[in-house]
Write an enzyme that holds these catalytic residues in place. Structure first.
Site, short mmCIF file in Angstrom:
data_model
loop_
_atom_site.label_atom_id
_atom_site.label_comp_id
_atom_site.label_asym_id
_atom_site.label_seq_id
_atom_site.Cartn_x
_atom_site.Cartn_y
_atom_site.Cartn_z
N CYS A 75 2.47 2.84 9.71
CA CYS A 75 2.70 4.16 9.13
C CYS A 75 3.03 5.17 10.22
CB CYS A 75 1.46 4.59 8.37
SG CYS A 75 1.68 6.15 7.55
N PRO A 116 0.85 -1.20 0.00
CA PRO A 116 0.00 0.00 0.00
C PRO A 116 0.88 1.25 0.00
CG PRO A 116 0.06 -1.00 2.20
CD PRO A 116 0.80 -1.93 1.27
#
Ligand SMILES: Cc1cc2nc3c(=O)[nH]c(=O)nc-3n(C[C@H](O)[C@H](O)[C@H](O)COP(=O)(O)O)c2cc1C
Length: 331
Positions: free
Chosen positions: A99, A16
């Site tokens: 993240c 991603p």
């Protein structure tokens, strides 16, 4: 381990990547590998629940198998978002625990969740109860001054006890203070050995390694050493033909037999459709700039697209002219 389509595809996945792995990028990548698992950009659970669902989640069925990555840390909201995503047809729902950006930290999700495996377990349990497709997790080996050798096995144990049996591990820490997201993808050292050890400790889990894998040879090497999957981000984006065009042959034992030039031609009807719906050429071609990387004419291809795809009225002819930079030199 359930043997569903997404799990089989997870032998090789494209990571991603915000702003990069949008639907156009995924359609393009799919033309180079029928089998690799493609991840969306991260979408936050509140955005899925409250936002414009078609804009955030809409995709072309020809991109399948596609996994949606969610960001969030509220179990009920993640469950609701997962259910909505399943209705859109996603083959897997993935929770982002890797993240490190400030925006994500202030929402208390992403890599900071490495500090709270009990909450991650609650989140995935709620998601699993809400959907039939696999719920998976992408994580780091730790954050800040955590000891990865302690934290990672504990994280995997707690989260798998809640029902997750597939993980992608970005094999480096994230530093939540002092490093930008970009630096956090390069500066903390890679520790592939620790990820290999996790496969030894948790043989029943499907574990993919991620981070710094630059070639298909390297990917095959990890699979040969016993890992279940390899996730590739930047190399798949910047040199898509090198990573993806041979992937079906070398990783999935089902050769595609397609050239990069053929991929360009196969993109043309997709591009025409996108333009007919009011889209712009550059929204698609910006993902195609690296297609001929390392080949004669690559620079001309890239330059012609960069300079012309954003001009008003630009259409498929711009792509064909760009392609001539490559075919002329190949002749
Ligand atoms: C532009 C960009 C955007 C990214 N966005 C996300 C994201 O939305 N979610 C996520 O889990 N990781 C994100 N990442 C991290 C990648 O998924 C991957 O873990 C990282 O790039 C390391 O793999 P690589 O060395 O193969 O690129 C992003 C990386 C890049 C380069």
């Amino acid at each position: 381990m359930p043997n569903n389509a997404a799990t089989q595809a997870a032998r090789l996945s494209v990571a991603p990547m915000m702003d990069w792995t949008d639907r156009h990028c995924r359609f393009f990548h799919r033309l180079m590998s029928r089998h690799a698992l493609l991840y969306t950009e991260m979408v936050t659970a509140p955005a899925v629940v409250h936002g414009d669902k078609e804009r955030l989640l809409g995709f072309d069925a020809r991109e399948q198998p596609v996994a949606l990555q969610l960001g969030g840390s509220d179990p009920a909201q993640l469950a609701q978002a997962a259910r909505i995503a399943e209705d859109f047809g996603y083959a897997e729902i993935n929770l982002n625990c890797g993240c490190p950006s400030d925006r994500v930290q202030s929402g208390s999700f992403g890599a900071i969740l490495m500090e709270n495996p009990a909450l991650v377990a609650e989140c995935v349990a709620a998601m699993i109860a809400a959907v039939r497709v696999p719920v998976t997790v992408k994580c780091r080996i730790g954050v800040d001054d955590q000891d990865p050798a302690v934290v990672l096995p504990d994280f995997l144990a707690q989260v798998s006890a809640a029902g997750v049996d597939r993980f992608s591990v970005h094999a480096r820490k994230a530093w939540l203070q002092g490093l930008s997201p970009k630096e956090n993808r390069d500066i903390p050292p890679l520790n592939y050995d620790l990820v290999m050890e996790m496969k030894g400790l948790f043989p029943h889990l499907h574990i993919s390694v991620n981070g710094g894998i630059a070639t298909l040879d390297d990917a095959v090497g990890f699979l040969d050493r016993g890992l279940d999957g390899v996730m590739i981000g930047r190399a798949a984006y910047h040199t898509p033909a090198d990573i993806l065009l041979e992937a079906d042959a070398r990783i999935f034992d089902d050769p595609l037999g397609r050239t990069a030039e053929e991929v360009v031609h196969l993109m043309l009807p997709y591009i025409a459709d996108h333009l007919a719906k009011g889209g712009r050429l550059g929204q698609v071609t910006r993902h195609m700039l690296g297609l001929f990387q390392g080949r004669p004419g690559a620079r001309g291809w890239r330059r012609h697209l960069s300079e012309n795809a954003h001009v008003d009225g630009a259409g498929p002819d711009v792509v064909l002219t760009a392609l001539e930079h490559v075919t002329r030199l190949a002749a």
